[in-house]
Design an enzyme around this catalytic site. Structure first.
Site, PDB file in Angstrom:
ATOM      1  N   GLY A  48     -95.642   6.234  11.140  1.00  0.00           N
ATOM      2  CA  GLY A  48     -94.680   7.329  11.260  1.00  0.00           C
ATOM      3  C   GLY A  48     -93.749   7.490  10.069  1.00  0.00           C
ATOM      4  O   GLY A  48     -93.982   6.950   8.985  1.00  0.00           O
ATOM      5  N   GLY A 190     -73.555  10.018   5.976  1.00  0.00           N
ATOM      6  CA  GLY A 190     -73.981   9.167   7.085  1.00  0.00           C
ATOM      7  C   GLY A 190     -74.866   8.043   6.555  1.00  0.00           C
ATOM      8  O   GLY A 190     -74.745   7.627   5.395  1.00  0.00           O
ATOM      9  N   ILE A 192     -78.076   7.900   5.677  1.00  0.00           N
ATOM     10  CA  ILE A 192     -78.931   8.184   4.523  1.00  0.00           C
ATOM     11  C   ILE A 192     -78.080   8.460   3.289  1.00  0.00           C
ATOM     12  O   ILE A 192     -78.361   7.946   2.204  1.00  0.00           O
ATOM     13  CB  ILE A 192     -79.874   9.375   4.822  1.00  0.00           C
ATOM     14  CG1 ILE A 192     -80.855   8.974   5.925  1.00  0.00           C
ATOM     15  CG2 ILE A 192     -80.626   9.814   3.565  1.00  0.00           C
ATOM     16  CD1 ILE A 192     -81.797  10.084   6.373  1.00  0.00           C
ATOM     17  N   GLY A 274     -78.336  14.548   9.264  1.00  0.00           N
ATOM     18  CA  GLY A 274     -78.782  14.164  10.602  1.00  0.00           C
ATOM     19  C   GLY A 274     -80.240  14.522  10.852  1.00  0.00           C
ATOM     20  O   GLY A 274     -80.949  14.967   9.938  1.00  0.00           O
ATOM     21  N   ALA A 322     -85.894   2.914  14.581  1.00  0.00           N
ATOM     22  CA  ALA A 322     -87.265   2.478  14.842  1.00  0.00           C
ATOM     23  C   ALA A 322     -87.321   1.382  15.913  1.00  0.00           C
ATOM     24  O   ALA A 322     -88.161   1.416  16.815  1.00  0.00           O
ATOM     25  CB  ALA A 322     -87.892   1.973  13.541  1.00  0.00           C
ATOM     26  N   HIS A 446     -75.366 -25.522   6.254  1.00  0.00           N
ATOM     27  CA  HIS A 446     -74.392 -25.302   5.192  1.00  0.00           C
ATOM     28  C   HIS A 446     -75.105 -25.451   3.854  1.00  0.00           C
ATOM     29  O   HIS A 446     -75.919 -26.346   3.716  1.00  0.00           O
ATOM     30  CB  HIS A 446     -73.275 -26.345   5.306  1.00  0.00           C
ATOM     31  CG  HIS A 446     -72.262 -26.245   4.211  1.00  0.00           C
ATOM     32  ND1 HIS A 446     -71.322 -25.236   4.180  1.00  0.00           N
ATOM     33  CD2 HIS A 446     -72.056 -27.011   3.110  1.00  0.00           C
ATOM     34  CE1 HIS A 446     -70.556 -25.395   3.102  1.00  0.00           C
ATOM     35  NE2 HIS A 446     -70.988 -26.464   2.436  1.00  0.00           N
TER      36      HIS A 446
HETATM   37  P1  NAD Z   1     -76.213  10.746  10.138  1.00  0.00           P
HETATM   38  O1  NAD Z   1     -76.024  11.357  11.454  1.00  0.00           O
HETATM   39  O2  NAD Z   1     -76.127   9.276   9.992  1.00  0.00           O
HETATM   40  O3  NAD Z   1     -75.147  11.343   9.114  1.00  0.00           O
HETATM   41  C1  NAD Z   1     -75.025  12.711   8.855  1.00  0.00           C
HETATM   42  C2  NAD Z   1     -73.660  12.938   8.240  1.00  0.00           C
HETATM   43  O4  NAD Z   1     -73.633  14.257   7.745  1.00  0.00           O
HETATM   44  C3  NAD Z   1     -72.518  12.793   9.231  1.00  0.00           C
HETATM   45  O5  NAD Z   1     -71.561  11.916   8.712  1.00  0.00           O
HETATM   46  C4  NAD Z   1     -71.998  14.230   9.365  1.00  0.00           C
HETATM   47  O6  NAD Z   1     -70.602  14.262   9.574  1.00  0.00           O
HETATM   48  C5  NAD Z   1     -72.361  14.813   8.019  1.00  0.00           C
HETATM   49  N1  NAD Z   1     -72.550  16.275   8.004  1.00  0.00           N
HETATM   50  C6  NAD Z   1     -73.147  17.052   8.931  1.00  0.00           C
HETATM   51  N2  NAD Z   1     -73.160  18.343   8.506  1.00  0.00           N
HETATM   52  C7  NAD Z   1     -72.590  18.365   7.288  1.00  0.00           C
HETATM   53  C8  NAD Z   1     -72.333  19.384   6.323  1.00  0.00           C
HETATM   54  N3  NAD Z   1     -72.693  20.639   6.541  1.00  0.00           N
HETATM   55  N4  NAD Z   1     -71.723  19.042   5.170  1.00  0.00           N
HETATM   56  C9  NAD Z   1     -71.347  17.763   4.942  1.00  0.00           C
HETATM   57  N5  NAD Z   1     -71.578  16.745   5.808  1.00  0.00           N
HETATM   58  C10 NAD Z   1     -72.195  17.052   6.961  1.00  0.00           C
HETATM   59  O7  NAD Z   1     -77.610  11.316   9.599  1.00  0.00           O
HETATM   60  P2  NAD Z   1     -78.530  10.909   8.354  1.00  0.00           P
HETATM   61  O8  NAD Z   1     -77.763  10.156   7.328  1.00  0.00           O
HETATM   62  O9  NAD Z   1     -79.221  12.175   7.969  1.00  0.00           O
HETATM   63  O10 NAD Z   1     -79.567   9.919   9.009  1.00  0.00           O
HETATM   64  C11 NAD Z   1     -80.345  10.370  10.108  1.00  0.00           C
HETATM   65  C12 NAD Z   1     -80.656   9.263  11.053  1.00  0.00           C
HETATM   66  O11 NAD Z   1     -81.656   8.442  10.485  1.00  0.00           O
HETATM   67  C13 NAD Z   1     -79.491   8.318  11.356  1.00  0.00           C
HETATM   68  O12 NAD Z   1     -78.684   8.785  12.395  1.00  0.00           O
HETATM   69  C14 NAD Z   1     -80.212   7.070  11.724  1.00  0.00           C
HETATM   70  O13 NAD Z   1     -80.524   7.114  13.078  1.00  0.00           O
HETATM   71  C15 NAD Z   1     -81.478   7.126  10.909  1.00  0.00           C
HETATM   72  N6  NAD Z   1     -81.368   6.233   9.742  1.00  0.00           N
HETATM   73  C16 NAD Z   1     -81.206   4.902   9.965  1.00  0.00           C
HETATM   74  C17 NAD Z   1     -81.086   4.055   8.895  1.00  0.00           C
HETATM   75  C18 NAD Z   1     -80.919   2.587   9.148  1.00  0.00           C
HETATM   76  O14 NAD Z   1     -81.180   2.145  10.268  1.00  0.00           O
HETATM   77  N7  NAD Z   1     -80.450   1.796   8.184  1.00  0.00           N
HETATM   78  C19 NAD Z   1     -81.108   4.538   7.599  1.00  0.00           C
HETATM   79  C20 NAD Z   1     -81.264   5.896   7.408  1.00  0.00           C
HETATM   80  C21 NAD Z   1     -81.383   6.737   8.500  1.00  0.00           C
END
Ligand code: NAD
Length: 476
Positions: A48, A190, A192, A274, A322, A446
């Site tokens: 995926g 967020g 990513i 998102g 995941a 340790h």
């Molecule tokens: P996210 O929901 O983590 O963050 C999106 C961010 O974008 C939020 O802080 C939001 O306030 C902001 N935002 C929304 N609309 C906006 C706009 N118009 N202008 C500016 N900011 C805006 O989403 P993501 O970073 O796209 O990641 C998606 C999903 O993928 C995550 O929720 C997570 O579940 C998954 N992911 C997980 C990992 C990990 O586990 N380490 C890493 C990457 C992604």
């Protein structure tokens, strides 16, 4: 029913070959089911988005970026490395080798389990029938005993900033680049935005993160995020909070900030705002299934939607991760095979591969209190760790949330090196109902970062060894 529509009988049908779908297929086979897994990309899609365009490639890029940064760090300890060079196109080759190797491992697992994999788009046509359309336009109908929907999610788009794959990218495009851009604006601070923004900054790209809310990672505890924001600034990234991108002409990104409109020059814009669940085009209405306003599916505790259909992963409520999908898969298939089970974890770990890393499991103090617990939060700074001193005195902390009455650990929250690995001990402690005393009495090797667990547990119990009263973190 379409005249002439002939349906094949199938015992367990799985839609989607990601971490949820392929785990469901394997568990189904182990439980004696005859399994057909359908993925848009067939065997090449196994694993995926996580394997092909998400977790695995992004962590690979983050590791390279961290390694380059580490080399700089060790200069102060006498290390001298001549001619460090990074070619993104060569990294792409390596990424392909790793991803292909893992995908072929999944293929092998499914073959060994006797799972049949079919390439095509699955849509429901009624509560017990689905059609699979292949790339050549052929339609195959299946009457299923059970179906698990594991169709995942896709990057959400911004209407005013449509993806063109050249200047305006989503995270998949960003990870597919062959040449590093000189400058990037990341929309969304967020998971990513922070992970990619940090990696690009370390690789020498001028990064600006534009976040709509008041701070980066608004869904994560502010105390955990503070060192991450500070580090991003130290790396030279600009962070514009409470701001939105309002246009991009290919050279300059127009951003609306609290101080007014400003222009940021950038080669590329990466949109990371998102994910959208893939539930809009799979015929749910024909099976009598209604989505929530978010597009998510309101599953029962055992992940069922009907007596024949279950849903798991990014299309169900909760974090789009995941490992959550994989855990749900095992529950969904067991339930469809007659077991009394429910998906009811106390802790789904959340990990952000930022610098320093953030990892969180269980309840925050506020969440615990909202549930009626008299919860305390004990924090030890990473400066108490000998291992951290060896690594150059990195910033970070570990917080343990404990129920004052039972002394049971209900939350662990870490910011610091290898937090992504350390959090597993927190998950085990929470799921096993361990008390702070249980954790304090465990002997840890340790010098390791894991000793922070001993320290925070001793402090929670009131008898810290390496924390002086004056240097205690917040313990309330
Ligand atoms: P996210 O929901 O983590 O963050 C999106 C961010 O974008 C939020 O802080 C939001 O306030 C902001 N935002 C929304 N609309 C906006 C706009 N118009 N202008 C500016 N900011 C805006 O989403 P993501 O970073 O796209 O990641 C998606 C999903 O993928 C995550 O929720 C997570 O579940 C998954 N992911 C997980 C990992 C990990 O586990 N380490 C890493 C990457 C992604």
């Amino acid at each position: 029913m379409v005249v002439g529509e002939i349906a094949e009988q199938v015992d367990l049908l799985i839609a989607g070959g990601g971490p949820g779908g392929y785990a469901a297929a394997i568990r189904g086979a182990q439980l004696g089911r005859s399994v057909l897994l359908v993925d848009r990309d067939g065997e090449t899609g196994l694993g995926g988005a996580c394997l092909h365009v998400g977790c695995i490639p992004s962590k690979s890029l983050i590791e390279v970026a961290d390694t380059i940064e580490e080399l700089k760090h060790w200069r102060k300890a006498g290390l001298s490395v001549q001619g460090t060079r990074f070619e993104l196109s060569e990294w792409q080759e390596r990424r392909k080798t790793v991803v292909d190797g893992l995908a072929s491992g999944i293929r092998q697992l499914l073959r060994n389990a006797g799972v049949t994999v079919l390439a095509g788009e699955l849509r429901l046509t009624r509560p017990d029938r689905a059609v699979v359309e292949t790339a050549t336009g052929q339609a195959q109908f299946f009457d299923f005993e059970h179906l698990v929907l594991a169709t995942g999610s896709r990057a959400s788009a911004l209407r005013d900033l449509p993806r063109d794959g050249v200047h305006v990218l989503d995270s998949t495009d960003a990870l597919n680049l062959d040449v590093l851009p000189a400058s990037v604006v990341v929309v969304g601070g967020g998971y990513i935005g922070v992970e990619l923004g940090t990696a690009f900054s370390k690789l020498g790209v001028q990064v600006t993160i534009v976040e709509a809310e008041q701070r980066l990672l608004p869904a994560i505890d502010e105390n955990l995020v503070r060192p991450v924001s500070a580090r991003l600034s130290e790396l030279g990234a600009s962070i514009l909070t409470h701001s939105e991108v309002i246009g991009f002409d290919g050279e300059t990104v127009k951003v609306s900030t609290p101080q007014g409109e400003t222009g940021v020059s950038a080669d590329k814009v990466v949109v990371a705002v998102g994910r959208t669940p893939n539930t809009d085009d799979i015929g749910l209405d024909l099976a009598g299934i209604v989505t929530l306003a978010t597009g998510l599916l309101d599953v029962a505790p055992n992940r069922s939607l009907t007596n024949k259909i279950a849903a798991i992963g990014d299309i169900t409520p909760g974090p789009a991760l995941a490992h959550k999908a994989t855990a749900e898969a095992l529950v969904a298939v067991a339930a469809q095979t007659g077991q009394q089970v429910r998906f009811d974890p106390l802790a789904i770990p959340v990990v952000i591969f930022s610098d320093p890393q953030i990892a969180s499991a269980g309840l925050s103090q506020a969440e615990a209190q909202a549930q009626g617990l008299d919860a305390t939060a004990t924090i030890v700074p990473l400066s108490t760790s000998g291992r951290a001193a060896l690594a150059g005195g990195r910033s970070g902390s570990m917080q343990m949330v404990v129920d004052r009455l039972t002394r049971v650990v209900v939350g662990v929250h870490i910011v610091g090196p290898v937090a992504s690995e350390l959090i597993a001990e927190g998950v085990v402690a929470i799921e096993m109902g361990a008390t702070a005393q249980d954790l304090a009495s465990c002997i840890r090797p340790h010098p390791t970062f894991s000793e922070q667990f001993s320290e925070v547990a001793h402090l929670a119990e009131g008898f810290p060894v390496n924390v002086m009263e004056a240097r205690r973190g917040k313990s309330a």
